[in-house]
Enzyme design. Sequence first.
Site, mmCIF file in Angstrom:
data_model
loop_
_atom_site.group_PDB
_atom_site.id
_atom_site.type_symbol
_atom_site.label_atom_id
_atom_site.label_comp_id
_atom_site.label_asym_id
_atom_site.label_seq_id
_atom_site.Cartn_x
_atom_site.Cartn_y
_atom_site.Cartn_z
ATOM 1 N N LYS A 149 -12.379 -2.004 6.078
ATOM 2 C CA LYS A 149 -11.634 -2.955 6.904
ATOM 3 C C LYS A 149 -12.220 -2.949 8.318
ATOM 4 O O LYS A 149 -12.619 -3.973 8.832
ATOM 5 C CB LYS A 149 -10.138 -2.609 6.963
ATOM 6 C CG LYS A 149 -9.433 -2.286 5.629
ATOM 7 C CD LYS A 149 -9.717 -3.236 4.538
ATOM 8 C CE LYS A 149 -9.058 -3.051 3.181
ATOM 9 N NZ LYS A 149 -8.123 -2.034 2.872
ATOM 10 N N ASP B 118 -1.764 6.484 6.360
ATOM 11 C CA ASP B 118 -2.834 5.654 5.814
ATOM 12 C C ASP B 118 -3.178 4.631 6.903
ATOM 13 O O ASP B 118 -2.400 3.713 7.164
ATOM 14 C CB ASP B 118 -2.337 4.964 4.539
ATOM 15 C CG ASP B 118 -3.353 3.979 3.963
ATOM 16 O OD1 ASP B 118 -4.450 3.826 4.536
ATOM 17 O OD2 ASP B 118 -3.036 3.359 2.920
ATOM 18 N N TRP C 44 0.833 -1.206 0.000
ATOM 19 C CA TRP C 44 0.000 0.000 0.000
ATOM 20 C C TRP C 44 0.861 1.247 0.000
ATOM 21 O O TRP C 44 0.541 2.231 -0.681
ATOM 22 C CB TRP C 44 -0.985 -0.015 1.161
ATOM 23 C CG TRP C 44 -2.087 -1.014 0.933
ATOM 24 C CD1 TRP C 44 -2.342 -2.123 1.667
ATOM 25 C CD2 TRP C 44 -3.051 -1.015 -0.145
ATOM 26 N NE1 TRP C 44 -3.416 -2.814 1.125
ATOM 27 C CE2 TRP C 44 -3.866 -2.165 0.023
ATOM 28 C CE3 TRP C 44 -3.304 -0.176 -1.227
ATOM 29 C CZ2 TRP C 44 -4.919 -2.485 -0.849
ATOM 30 C CZ3 TRP C 44 -4.347 -0.492 -2.104
ATOM 31 C CH2 TRP C 44 -5.141 -1.622 -1.906
HETATM 32 C C1 LIG Z 1 -7.532 -1.524 1.516
HETATM 33 C C2 LIG Z 1 -6.456 -0.527 1.661
HETATM 34 C C3 LIG Z 1 -6.324 0.564 0.782
HETATM 35 C C4 LIG Z 1 -7.221 0.759 -0.415
HETATM 36 O O1 LIG Z 1 -8.484 1.124 -0.022
HETATM 37 P P1 LIG Z 1 -9.628 1.466 -1.091
HETATM 38 O O2 LIG Z 1 -10.721 1.929 -0.189
HETATM 39 O O3 LIG Z 1 -9.931 0.197 -1.824
HETATM 40 O O4 LIG Z 1 -9.136 2.526 -1.986
HETATM 41 C C5 LIG Z 1 -5.308 1.465 1.011
HETATM 42 N N1 LIG Z 1 -4.469 1.328 2.037
HETATM 43 C C6 LIG Z 1 -4.556 0.287 2.910
HETATM 44 C C7 LIG Z 1 -3.596 0.188 4.043
HETATM 45 C C8 LIG Z 1 -5.557 -0.668 2.740
HETATM 46 O O5 LIG Z 1 -5.652 -1.693 3.589
#
Ligand SMILES: *Cc1c(COP(=O)(O)O)cnc(C)c1O
Length: 360
Positions: A198, A174, A105
């Site tokens: 998540k 993030d 990511w």
């Molecule tokens: C799932 C995830 C993303 C992407 O998320 P989207 O909502 O599909 O854009 C980005 N960063 C992390 C750490 C993730 O687990």
Amino acid sequence: MARVYNFYAGPATLPLPVLEQIQKEFVDYRGTGLSLVETSHRSPEYDAVHNRAVGLVRELLQVPEGYSILLLGGGATMQFGMVPMNLTGGADTTPSVDLVLSGSWAKKAAADARKFATVHTIFDGSDGGFTALPDAGSVRSTAGASYLHITSNETIEGLQWKTFPRVEAPLVADMSSDIMSRPVPVSDFGLIYAGAQKNLGPAGVTVVIIRDDLLDRTPESVPAYLRYRTHADKNSLYNTPPVFPVWALSLVLEWIADEGGLGSVADRNRRKAAALYEAIDSSDGYYRCPVDAAYRSDMNVVFRLPDEEAEKRFVADAAERGMIGLKGHRSVGGIRASIYNAMPESGVEKLVAFMKDFRG
Ligand SMILES: *Cc1c(COP(=O)(O)O)cnc(C)c1O
């Protein structure tokens, strides 16, 4: 009703009481004679839900004064671009940003940041196959960096920061896969973002927590929706918000509060993860977790079996026993058990028992 234990990495399992409440209220929202998803986003009913979601983010994470909480669309992926688009404006020279390349990511965040700035990779975990993070105390931002970006939990590789760096540049994180799983010192951050699917609810809403002094760096050329300032000024009601995901988010946050808040949720998450890592480490090498013990994720537990054939059988046999979603991400293979807030301890206990059984 036969609900399976859902170990998918995202979209992921949600608290059953939340799903049941949505089911109960979906068609006729609290006696209004219509569904909330059919209701104007300017109505008092939606307003209450929207403000409850924002208020609970502030309360649960203890977001201090001077930070705005935004509810946006576009997923965390949109933030990969929106962060550099907004935060690198106003630099005197060619903008630069610092980034910890901790996994898959972070790599995506880096790729979009490169469209706006020079990216200094201040730690590159790819050499070690993304199995470790830098020591938080050793992380420094470089002179003139617009911000320093980290990924608090690498969902695919199963790595998690246990403490956070304190740096001169605004710290951007993030937190898509571990927000609301534990308390975090929000005042150490300039900006936090997280897609919902998540740990927060269904896909479709992204939470952004931004320190107010960062709202005004955005170059004039950036369109309205992509400017943080636009949403901060309108309490995230500049345009139609993702009504359904925000509703579900408000219920998930109420559920977290009912569970005792982030302290007790974190304790439970640690117990669940510890039980799985213990099952791995006490298997005489049958199961192997590649991640450095200091950085093993409490959210996504990754491990390997002796060979891919055994891993295939493991996933299939577990599914037969009502435990689904255990296949590792296609880019890395292996097994991944995602055990977010809503995964009950009974699900982890069942998986641990199965792991012992499977090994024989
Ligand atoms: C799932 C995830 C993303 C992407 O998320 P989207 O909502 O599909 O854009 C980005 N960063 C992390 C750490 C993730 O687990």
